[in-house]
Design an enzyme around this catalytic site. Structure first.
Site, PDB file in Angstrom:
ATOM      1  N   VAL A 195      46.110  37.998  79.461  1.00 45.81           N
ATOM      2  CA  VAL A 195      47.155  39.450  79.151  1.00 45.81           C
ATOM      3  C   VAL A 195      48.362  38.383  79.040  1.00 45.81           C
ATOM      4  O   VAL A 195      48.688  36.813  79.082  1.00 45.81           O
ATOM      5  CB  VAL A 195      47.158  40.416  80.347  1.00 45.81           C
ATOM      6  CG1 VAL A 195      45.866  40.969  80.179  1.00 45.81           C
ATOM      7  CG2 VAL A 195      46.534  39.362  81.551  1.00 45.81           C
ATOM      8  N   GLU A 220      51.394  36.855  73.926  1.00 45.34           N
ATOM      9  CA  GLU A 220      52.221  35.838  74.091  1.00 45.34           C
ATOM     10  C   GLU A 220      53.437  35.732  74.912  1.00 45.34           C
ATOM     11  O   GLU A 220      54.651  36.666  74.097  1.00 45.34           O
ATOM     12  CB  GLU A 220      52.255  34.095  72.918  1.00 45.34           C
ATOM     13  CG  GLU A 220      51.574  33.222  72.738  1.00 45.34           C
ATOM     14  CD  GLU A 220      51.100  32.274  73.683  1.00 45.34           C
ATOM     15  OE1 GLU A 220      52.251  32.296  74.531  1.00 45.34           O
ATOM     16  OE2 GLU A 220      50.016  32.288  73.914  1.00 45.34           O
ATOM     17  N   SER A 221      53.484  35.817  75.988  1.00 46.11           N
ATOM     18  CA  SER A 221      54.795  36.202  76.958  1.00 46.11           C
ATOM     19  C   SER A 221      56.768  36.230  75.840  1.00 46.11           C
ATOM     20  O   SER A 221      56.944  36.840  76.162  1.00 46.11           O
ATOM     21  CB  SER A 221      55.043  35.759  78.186  1.00 46.11           C
ATOM     22  OG  SER A 221      54.591  34.507  78.421  1.00 46.11           O
ATOM     23  N   CYS A 249      50.238  38.308  87.556  1.00 41.99           N
ATOM     24  CA  CYS A 249      50.310  37.141  86.051  1.00 41.99           C
ATOM     25  C   CYS A 249      51.316  36.694  85.920  1.00 41.99           C
ATOM     26  O   CYS A 249      52.378  37.465  86.098  1.00 41.99           O
ATOM     27  CB  CYS A 249      48.731  38.005  84.662  1.00 41.99           C
ATOM     28  SG  CYS A 249      49.311  36.956  83.454  1.00 41.99           S
TER      29      CYS A 249
HETATM   30  N1  GSH Z   1      50.817  31.439  76.804  1.00 43.37           N
HETATM   31  C1  GSH Z   1      50.055  32.785  77.171  1.00 43.37           C
HETATM   32  C2  GSH Z   1      49.141  32.047  78.983  1.00 43.37           C
HETATM   33  C3  GSH Z   1      48.825  33.860  78.792  1.00 43.37           C
HETATM   34  C4  GSH Z   1      47.522  33.778  80.226  1.00 43.37           C
HETATM   35  O1  GSH Z   1      47.679  32.634  80.645  1.00 43.37           O
HETATM   36  N2  GSH Z   1      47.039  34.561  80.708  1.00 43.37           N
HETATM   37  C5  GSH Z   1      46.174  34.760  81.706  1.00 43.37           C
HETATM   38  C6  GSH Z   1      46.933  35.048  83.213  1.00 43.37           C
HETATM   39  S1  GSH Z   1      47.556  35.182  83.631  1.00 43.37           S
HETATM   40  C7  GSH Z   1      45.078  34.834  81.279  1.00 43.37           C
HETATM   41  O2  GSH Z   1      44.604  35.964  81.058  1.00 43.37           O
HETATM   42  N3  GSH Z   1      43.525  34.543  81.705  1.00 43.37           N
HETATM   43  C8  GSH Z   1      42.253  34.792  81.195  1.00 43.37           C
HETATM   44  C9  GSH Z   1      41.023  34.336  82.462  1.00 43.37           C
HETATM   45  O3  GSH Z   1      41.138  34.246  83.071  1.00 43.37           O
HETATM   46  O4  GSH Z   1      40.232  34.646  81.176  1.00 43.37           O
HETATM   47  C10 GSH Z   1      51.381  33.952  77.402  1.00 43.37           C
HETATM   48  O5  GSH Z   1      52.404  33.128  78.120  1.00 43.37           O
HETATM   49  O6  GSH Z   1      51.848  34.660  77.137  1.00 43.37           O
END
Ligand code: GSH
Length: 206
Positions: free
Chosen positions: A59, A71-72, A19
């Protein structure tokens, strides 16, 4: 009489093997030399508590005592406030605003399109082309300063580095003329904290 507990409560990072957003947070945690534990989330078998910790069930999530933060960018900002050394956000309001604007643009122009669902191939190709040309243009900046916002590492560098690490996977190749940008990338990739931030899946990307 109650005995004061000096038991250390470790922070927990809910992460995933490849990720790009969790990678940002791992880099900041390593740069701050924090001890933390990791829960590696497998999306085909999510831990039950993830939905309680993050309404979007995504995550990264950082759990620090009673706080569960997702949120990162928010997590990186929190870590910099909670553990000020080394500082990763400048002190004056104009520089702070510029760093935040940079973070916003990284997400809007590249991360959201390349790593979030719902974007078609044409849009992704446009984002890759734009990324390549911006990184080439940044070469002149990197001949004058070591990092994106001066000579000190900032959360903007920590946010962008996981994307730069993934350029080969994305099929983005920088022209040889972008030497200072390539040197900037090598400088970051050679940092002990960056190396420690990599999961085995990420190590295999280059
Ligand atoms: N805007 C969020 C994006 C987080 C995100 O997209 N995480 C992905 C993994 S890289 C996730 O958890 N996806 C859930 C899924 O695939 O169901 C951040 O900056 O943390």
């Amino acid at each position: 009489m109650a005995t004061p507990s000096n038991k250390k409560t470790l922070m927990t990072l809910y992460s995933a093997a490849d990720c790009v957003y969790a990678h940002r947070v791992r880099f900041v945690l390593e740069e701050k030399a924090m001890e933390y534990q990791t829960v590696n989330v497998d999306f085909s078998n999510r831990p039950e508590d993830l939905a309680d910790l993050n309404p979007y069930s995504e995550v990264p999530v950082l759990v620090d005592r009673e706080l569960a933060l997702h949120e990162s960018v928010l997590i990186m900002e929190y870590l910099d406030e909670r553990f000020p050394h080394p500082p990763l956000i400048p002190v004056d309001p104009i520089s702070r605003a510029r760093v935040r604007l940079g973070l916003h643009r990284f997400d809007r122009d590249w991360f959201d399109i390349l790593f979030r669902p719902g974007h078609g191939e044409t849009e992704k190709q446009r984002a890759r082309d734009e990324l390549r040309s911006t990184l080439s243009t940044l070469s002149s900046l990197f001949t004058r300063q070591r990092f994106l916002f001066g000579d000190e590492l900032s959360i903007a560098d920590c946010a962008l580095a996981p994307l730069l690490w993934r350029l080969p996977v994305l099929g983005v190749e920088l022209p040889k003329g972008a030497k200072a940008t390539l040197d900037y990338m090598d400088q970051i990739f050679g940092m002990e904290s960056f190396r420690r931030s990599l999961t085995p899946a990420e190590k295999a990307m280059r």
